[in-house]
Design an enzyme around this catalytic site. Structure first.
Site, PDB file in Angstrom:
ATOM      1  CE  LYS A  14      29.447 -55.794  42.297  1.00 48.02           C
ATOM      2  NZ  LYS A  14      28.649 -55.199  41.202  1.00 48.02           N
ATOM      3  CD  GLN A  58      25.052 -54.595  42.074  1.00 46.12           C
ATOM      4  OE1 GLN A  58      26.170 -54.080  42.007  1.00 46.12           O
ATOM      5  NE2 GLN A  58      24.844 -55.859  41.781  1.00 46.12           N
ATOM      6  CG  ASP A  81      29.060 -52.125  36.303  1.00 42.50           C
ATOM      7  OD1 ASP A  81      29.641 -53.140  36.724  1.00 42.50           O
ATOM      8  OD2 ASP A  81      28.115 -51.569  36.895  1.00 42.50           O
TER       9      ASP A  81
HETATM   10  N1  L34 Z   1      25.788 -52.674  37.674  1.00 42.58           N
HETATM   11  N2  L34 Z   1      24.877 -54.704  38.295  1.00 42.58           N
HETATM   12  C1  L34 Z   1      25.944 -53.978  37.933  1.00 42.58           C
HETATM   13  N3  L34 Z   1      27.185 -54.510  37.803  1.00 42.58           N
HETATM   14  C2  L34 Z   1      27.379 -55.828  38.053  1.00 42.58           C
HETATM   15  O1  L34 Z   1      28.588 -56.371  37.869  1.00 42.58           O
HETATM   16  C3  L34 Z   1      26.302 -56.602  38.461  1.00 42.58           C
HETATM   17  N4  L34 Z   1      26.440 -57.951  38.806  1.00 42.58           N
HETATM   18  C4  L34 Z   1      25.361 -58.883  38.488  1.00 42.58           C
HETATM   19  C5  L34 Z   1      24.053 -58.265  39.014  1.00 42.58           C
HETATM   20  N5  L34 Z   1      23.970 -56.822  38.838  1.00 42.58           N
HETATM   21  C6  L34 Z   1      25.037 -56.026  38.551  1.00 42.58           C
HETATM   22  C7  L34 Z   1      27.047 -58.350  39.945  1.00 42.58           C
HETATM   23  O2  L34 Z   1      27.711 -57.606  40.638  1.00 42.58           O
HETATM   24  C8  L34 Z   1      25.784 -60.120  39.243  1.00 42.58           C
HETATM   25  N6  L34 Z   1      26.781 -59.659  40.196  1.00 42.58           N
HETATM   26  C9  L34 Z   1      27.338 -60.430  41.224  1.00 42.58           C
HETATM   27  C10 L34 Z   1      28.284 -59.929  42.101  1.00 42.58           C
HETATM   28  C11 L34 Z   1      28.801 -60.694  43.126  1.00 42.58           C
HETATM   29  C12 L34 Z   1      28.384 -61.982  43.313  1.00 42.58           C
HETATM   30  C13 L34 Z   1      27.448 -62.523  42.447  1.00 42.58           C
HETATM   31  C14 L34 Z   1      26.923 -61.753  41.410  1.00 42.58           C
HETATM   32  C15 L34 Z   1      28.924 -62.768  44.465  1.00 42.58           C
HETATM   33  O3  L34 Z   1      29.566 -62.232  45.323  1.00 42.58           O
HETATM   34  N7  L34 Z   1      28.620 -64.076  44.516  1.00 42.58           N
HETATM   35  C16 L34 Z   1      29.032 -64.958  45.577  1.00 42.58           C
HETATM   36  C17 L34 Z   1      27.847 -65.363  46.447  1.00 42.58           C
HETATM   37  C18 L34 Z   1      27.061 -64.222  46.919  1.00 42.58           C
HETATM   38  C19 L34 Z   1      25.884 -64.625  47.797  1.00 42.58           C
HETATM   39  O4  L34 Z   1      26.145 -65.150  48.893  1.00 42.58           O
HETATM   40  O5  L34 Z   1      24.712 -64.407  47.380  1.00 42.58           O
HETATM   41  C20 L34 Z   1      29.611 -66.208  44.951  1.00 42.58           C
HETATM   42  O6  L34 Z   1      30.438 -66.837  45.588  1.00 42.58           O
HETATM   43  O7  L34 Z   1      29.182 -66.547  43.839  1.00 42.58           O
END
Ligand code: L34
Length: 256
Positions: A14, A58, A81
């Site tokens: 982020k 988060q 959010d």
């Molecule tokens: N307050 N908490 C708050 N807001 C959110 O919007 C979230 N979420 C979820 C968990 N907790 C939170 C996220 O940010 C899930 N989430 C989230 C954000 C980013 C990614 C996955 C979930 C992400 O960048 N995924 C990458 C892979 C990341 C890795 O290497 O682990 C992808 O390509 O899916």
């Protein structure tokens, strides 16, 4: 707050996305020992800071902190959010509100892929406050992203396949690998995979690999479209966070 390894990755992603978009971000990293009172005080300080347009706590938080109380303390006008009860309520009745990033990302991912939800049967698997429930709600709204017939399934659904096999679009948001397998989807169905699960993998330097909630190999042979993990819904979540933040700044500047 704390040492959840996945949270650290998501927050890092982020921060990088904000930098790329020209949005100033400030990380307030705290140990798992942070008291609830200190976290609430930090949120209140950010609420008062006119230089801050968006506040994101988060999740998950350590068990001694009441997440609902923290979320309710965020100024709804800075709640990028979309988790504050005011925004949840406004969203549900179709009033202008911050829309939670993952559900909003899923809807735009479908739209930009030329897949309309209007008139379709969408089966959502998972009832979390941050994905399943808001997504099911948004899909029922009478607008260009929604207008779907929606079934919300969860761990209390005895025969999940009975429902998913009737779906035009299956959205897997259960937080468990292999929740949706090839035999559970109709030929030509669309599968959106919201899950990000870490599976032990000795061949990887990190010791794990990422898989979604759907069996990608199996489902992709039957589906007309399917999102990958990683590289599917996750990046869209981050994109919609940037969208909400710009929206908030616009509103604060009176150009909403
Ligand atoms: N307050 N908490 C708050 N807001 C959110 O919007 C979230 N979420 C979820 C968990 N907790 C939170 C996220 O940010 C899930 N989430 C989230 C954000 C980013 C990614 C996955 C979930 C992400 O960048 N995924 C990458 C892979 C990341 C890795 O290497 O682990 C992808 O390509 O899916």
């Amino acid at each position: 707050v704390g040492e959840d390894p996945a949270s650290h990755v998501y927050v890092r992603n982020k921060i990088a996305a904000c930098a790329e978009a020209g949005i100033t971000s400030i990380e307030h990293r705290r140990d798992a020992t942070l008291s609830e009172a200190d976290l609430l005080a930090l949120v209140e300080q950010l609420n008062r800071d006119p230089a801050v347009d968006g506040i994101l706590v988060q999740l998950p938080l350590p068990p001694h902190i009441d997440s609902a109380r923290v979320i309710a303390t965020i100024d709804p006008d800075k709640d990028v959010d979309g988790f504050h009860p005011t925004n949840v309520g406004r969203m549900m009745i179709g009033l202008p509100a911050f829309i939670p990033c993952t559900p909003h990302g899923v809807l735009h991912l479908l739209k930009r892929s030329g897949i309309s939800c209007s008139g379709k049967h969408v089966v959502v698997v998972g009832r979390s406050n941050i994905v399943g429930r808001p997504l099911a709600n948004l899909l029922t709204l009478k607008n260009d992203l929604g207008n779907a017939t929606v079934t919300l399934c969860h761990t209390g659904t005895p025969d999940l396949g009975l429902f998913t096999r009737q779906a035009d679009i299956v959205i897997a948001a259960a937080g468990r690998p292999n929740t949706v397998t090839a035999d559970m989807i109709r030929e030509g169905a669309v599968v959106v995979d919201v899950g990000v699960n870490r599976i032990p993998d000795a061949t990887k330097k990190s010791g794990f690999r990422l898989v979604g909630d759907a069996d990608f190999a199996g489902c992709s042979a039957r589906a007309s479209a399917i999102t990958p993990v990683p590289g599917g819904v996750g990046p869209m979540t981050i994109t919609m966070l940037l969208f909400n933040t710009v929206e908030s700044a616009r509103r604060a500047a009176g150009r909403g």
